[in-house]
Write an enzyme that holds these catalytic residues in place. Structure first.
Site, PDB file in Angstrom:
ATOM      1  CG  HIS A 139      -1.915   0.671   1.256  1.00 53.50           C
ATOM      2  ND1 HIS A 139      -1.705   2.238   1.900  1.00 53.50           N
ATOM      3  CD2 HIS A 139      -3.235   0.279   1.334  1.00 53.50           C
ATOM      4  CE1 HIS A 139      -3.046   2.501   1.406  1.00 53.50           C
ATOM      5  NE2 HIS A 139      -3.268   2.216   0.903  1.00 53.50           N
ATOM      6  CG  ASP A 216       0.523  -2.195   6.100  1.00 55.81           C
ATOM      7  OD1 ASP A 216      -0.505  -2.145   6.979  1.00 55.81           O
ATOM      8  OD2 ASP A 216       0.314  -1.364   5.506  1.00 55.81           O
ATOM      9  CD  GLN A 219      -6.342  -4.663   4.016  1.00 52.86           C
ATOM     10  OE1 GLN A 219      -7.275  -5.460   3.954  1.00 52.86           O
ATOM     11  NE2 GLN A 219      -6.649  -3.872   3.667  1.00 52.86           N
ATOM     12  CE  LYS A 242      -7.750  -0.398   5.686  1.00 54.16           C
ATOM     13  NZ  LYS A 242      -7.927  -0.123   4.275  1.00 54.16           N
ATOM     14  CB  CYS A 383      -3.373   3.127  -1.757  1.00 52.70           C
ATOM     15  SG  CYS A 383      -4.889   4.695  -1.664  1.00 52.70           S
TER      16      CYS A 383
END
Length: 425
Positions: A139, A216, A219, A242, A383
């Site tokens: 991302h 990261d 997700q 999220k 993104c």
């Protein structure tokens, strides 16, 4: 509740928006949780109730409301720490989103921060000849901060490639991560491909060369059981919106010893120990990195989201999404001309499916699905433009699943895609 017995119909009743009727009498089919999840009534009510009955600034007001607000805010930190298996609550830093968490760590590197000081930490000094490693599937939030760091310091930015199957290309691992590497930062799970990256394989090489590693996890934390201590990395970033929480709240987890050594990212109230006109000393972690009035109600809302997810069980969430993904991978094969971008099997992948339809722009796909079927998907490069360039495409359509989605909604997506093809046929 066992992982295979998640009661989706009961769960859906907890989300008021899922019962909404769109203009024209269309039911809402929400397949865009990878972008931002919907919120259960418990989270909405927690936020409303705190604003209505308990709100005050935190950590500074010597009255009942101040004490209640501070207790709720710090209680949310305890909940998040337990949710991700943090060894200490003080290792949980509240930010406004995952992007800020990633920027916070990136800012901590660089000779300019340590110039003229006697306590320069070699792990965070960076200059020409040093290297930063990311990947082609990141991302933008995990690309741009490192680009800026390289520009600031003269360090070199390098990256993993991505295979045709949508996997991290580890073939050149020893040559990519070397003694010149200072930090490696990659996605735990891709927001486009759905790929879950082999953290242990990369981390083993990172430790061999004495570098640091960041994930990261925006997700992954909402969809899988994640334990930061078991992962063994140095930093993890994720975001609240999220994972059933509100926007405006993110999390940085870091090893306490590293957070103690890092310089503050932002200056202001509450992050200080004492201030003189010519210098300041800083509060201990986590407050060293939480300058000014924090996202109080947003953090409390995230705490309520964590409560909701833990009551269901992350193993059950993961199992449900895995079942949905298996169903969707098979169902989408019925759509002629559909090209899946990413792994076509369940191995090391999550419930995010990005695809193209031959001869039809994703923007047209998304508009027809919304206008005629009430199906919400995301279209564009999500993104992650470099990843799309890698596959030679300008954009994709992305369907992403969560605990409240059903196989019936996947069937609706397939019907909608077949209709789109007829429109453009």
């Amino acid at each position: 509740m066992t992982p295979t017995s998640l009661d989706v119909e009961r769960i859906r009743k907890d989300f008021p928006i899922l019962s909404r009727e769109l203009p024209g009498g269309r039911p809402l089919v929400y397949l865009d949780s990878g972008n931002s999840s919907q919120k259960p009534a418990a989270v909405v009510e927690t936020i409303r109730e705190h604003l209505a009955m308990h709100y005050s600034n935190v950590g500074r007001a010597m009255h009942v409301l101040g004490a209640e607000s501070t207790e709720a805010y710090e209680g949310a930190r305890d909940k998040v720490a337990a949710f991700v298996g943090a060894p200490s609550r003080d290792e949980v830093i509240f930010t406004k989103n995952a992007s800020e968490a990633l920027n916070l760590v990136a800012y901590s590197f660089g000779q300019h921060l340590w110039r003229g000081t006697a306590d320069a930490d070699p792990r965070f000094t960076l200059g020409p000849g040093d290297e930063i490693v990311i990947s082609e599937m990141e991302h933008h939030s995990n690309i741009v901060p490192w680009q800026l760091l390289a520009q600031r310091t003269g360090a070199t930015l390098r990256w993993f490639g991505v295979t045709d199957e949508g996997r991290l290309d580890l073939s050149g691992l020893p040559e990519l991560i070397t003694e010149r590497t200072k930090i490696v930062s990659i996605a735990h799970q891709s927001n486009v491909l759905g790929t879950v990256n082999p953290v242990a394989d990369v981390l083993a090489r990172v430790r061999e060369v004495g570098a640091l590693m960041m994930l990261d996890a925006s997700q992954s934390v909402p969809h899988h059981p994640v334990n930061v201590a078991e992962l063994g990395v140095d930093f993890v970033a994720f975001t609240g919106h999220k994972m059933l929480g509100p926007s405006g709240i993110g999390v940085l987890w870091g090893r306490a010893e590293l957070l103690d050594a890092m310089p503050p990212f932002l200056g202001g109230g509450e992050m200080i120990e004492a201030v003189w006109m010519d210098h300041s000393t800083y509060a201990p972690i986590p407050h060293k990195f939480e300058a000014g009035t924090p996202p109080i109600v947003e953090a409390i809302g995230l705490g309520a989201a964590v409560d909701y997810l833990q009551a269901i069980g992350m193993e059950a969430v993961e199992a449900h999404e895995r079942s949905l993904t298996a169903y969707a991978l098979e169902a989408l094969r019925e759509v002629p001309g559909l090209r899946l971008i990413g792994p076509d099997s369940l191995e090391l992948r999550g419930g995010t499916l990005a695809f193209t339809l031959e001869g039809i722009h994703p923007h047209d796909v998304g508009q027809i699905l919304d206008d005629e079927f009430g199906i919400a998907v995301r279209v564009g490069h999500h993104c992650a433009r470099p990843l799309h360039l890698r596959f030679g495409i300008p954009a994709t359509t992305r369907a992403s699943f969560y605990l409240y989605n059903t196989t019936g909604e996947i069937d609706a997506l397939v019907r909608g895609l077949l209709h789109v093809q007829k429109v453009f046929g």
